[in-house]
Design a protein around this motif. Structure first.
Motif, short mmCIF file in Angstrom:
data_model
loop_
_atom_site.label_atom_id
_atom_site.label_comp_id
_atom_site.label_asym_id
_atom_site.label_seq_id
_atom_site.Cartn_x
_atom_site.Cartn_y
_atom_site.Cartn_z
N PRO A 77 0.50 -0.89 -0.14
CA PRO A 77 0.11 0.18 0.24
C PRO A 77 1.09 1.34 0.42
O PRO A 77 1.97 1.37 0.57
N ASN A 78 0.37 2.50 -0.37
CA ASN A 78 1.47 3.27 -1.07
C ASN A 78 1.65 4.35 0.39
O ASN A 78 2.63 4.40 0.78
N GLU A 79 0.65 4.13 1.26
CA GLU A 79 0.89 4.86 2.98
C GLU A 79 2.22 3.75 3.33
O GLU A 79 3.30 4.81 3.65
N LYS A 80 2.39 2.52 2.92
CA LYS A 80 3.08 1.92 4.01
C LYS A 80 4.10 2.61 2.63
O LYS A 80 5.64 2.16 3.36
N LYS A 81 4.66 2.33 1.43
CA LYS A 81 5.62 2.71 1.28
C LYS A 81 6.40 3.74 1.47
O LYS A 81 7.09 3.44 1.57
N LEU A 82 5.76 5.27 1.43
CA LEU A 82 6.09 6.46 2.20
C LEU A 82 6.60 5.87 3.68
O LEU A 82 8.19 6.03 3.69
N LYS A 108 11.39 4.41 6.66
CA LYS A 108 12.44 3.68 7.77
C LYS A 108 13.28 3.49 7.52
O LYS A 108 14.42 3.13 8.25
N HIS A 109 13.80 3.26 5.87
CA HIS A 109 15.04 3.12 5.28
C HIS A 109 15.81 4.04 4.69
O HIS A 109 16.99 3.70 4.23
N ASN A 110 15.69 5.53 4.55
CA ASN A 110 16.01 6.82 4.05
C ASN A 110 16.65 6.14 2.92
O ASN A 110 17.45 6.84 2.63
N ILE A 111 15.48 5.97 2.43
CA ILE A 111 15.14 5.62 1.13
C ILE A 111 14.91 7.39 0.39
O ILE A 111 13.37 7.91 0.82
N HIS A 167 7.73 2.17 -5.89
CA HIS A 167 7.76 0.91 -5.73
C HIS A 167 9.33 0.61 -6.76
O HIS A 167 9.54 -0.33 -6.24
N ALA A 168 9.89 1.27 -7.57
CA ALA A 168 11.19 0.67 -8.08
C ALA A 168 12.10 1.26 -7.11
O ALA A 168 12.75 0.32 -6.88
N LYS A 169 12.29 2.59 -6.08
CA LYS A 169 13.24 2.34 -5.15
C LYS A 169 13.27 1.26 -4.26
O LYS A 169 13.99 0.61 -3.64
N LEU A 170 11.53 1.28 -3.25
CA LEU A 170 11.88 0.86 -1.95
C LEU A 170 11.77 -1.03 -2.71
O LEU A 170 12.23 -1.80 -1.92
#
Length: 191
Positions: free
Chosen positions: A59-64, A69-72, A86-89
């Motif tokens: 889900p988009n909120e979780k992607k953000l 969380k992982h400094n992306i 979704h590409a970066k994550l």
């Protein structure tokens, strides 16, 4: 290199929705076909194709949240349209969950949505395979681009970027800066 593609496929089958999983398998096969044509590593093409959308169904909120969380790093376009993340994550998940340490594969996953200037052959293969896989049917130029992909992959990248930008401009969607940079680079090769 990845030794057990069967485990990756099994994991993806359980974490992706049915349509996304079918798309993923089709991208992997299309990427391998393009890799054969352009004499590029088949296994790298398959792994990048399999993992390119591994974060798509989050889900988009979780992607953000996961990116924070992982400094992306998240761009303005990605904040307004988190689906782009979704590409970066996915690249992060490929490294963290699937233990992919091959930079070529990770970069191909990172660039498969927006493209980038002067992409490597594997990056172009995943970018194009994602667009032309057999299940895709919405782009007007698809038959031409599918043929072109096996004749001149750089021109195929250019046409895909051009069509994507035209579509996003008509739709009024936000456009990632990297997509514009990629388009300008590939346009300069042909115009």
């Amino acid at each position: 290199m990845i030794k057990n593609l069967k485990n990756i496929k099994s994991s993806l089958k359980s974490s992706l929705c049915k349509d996304r999983y079918q798309h993923t398998i089709a991208v992997a096969y299309t990427a391998m076909c393009l890799a054969m044509r352009y004499e590029t590593d088949l296994q790298k093409a398959e792994v990048a194709g399999l993992l390119h959308d591994c974060a798509k169904c989050i889900p988009n909120e979780k992607k953000l949240k996961e990116c924070t969380k992982h400094n992306i790093k998240v761009s303005e376009a990605e904040v307004s349209k988190p689906d782009l993340l979704h590409a970066k994550l996915g690249a992060f998940i490929a490294m963290d969950v699937y233990h992919v340490d091959d930079k070529e594969i990770i970069n191909a996953i990172l660039k498969h949505t927006t493209g980038a200037p002067n992409m490597t052959m594997l990056e172009k293969i995943i970018f194009v395979a994602d667009y032309i896989e057999p299940g895709r049917n919405k782009a007007d130029n698809l038959p031409y681009i599918r043929k072109l992909a096996f004749e001149d992959i750089d021109r195929a990248v250019y046409i895909i970027l051009k069509d994507t930008l035209e579509y996003l401009q008509k739709k009024g969607g936000s456009i990632d800066v990297m997509t514009n940079k990629a388009y300008e680079f590939y346009r300069s090769l042909y115009e």
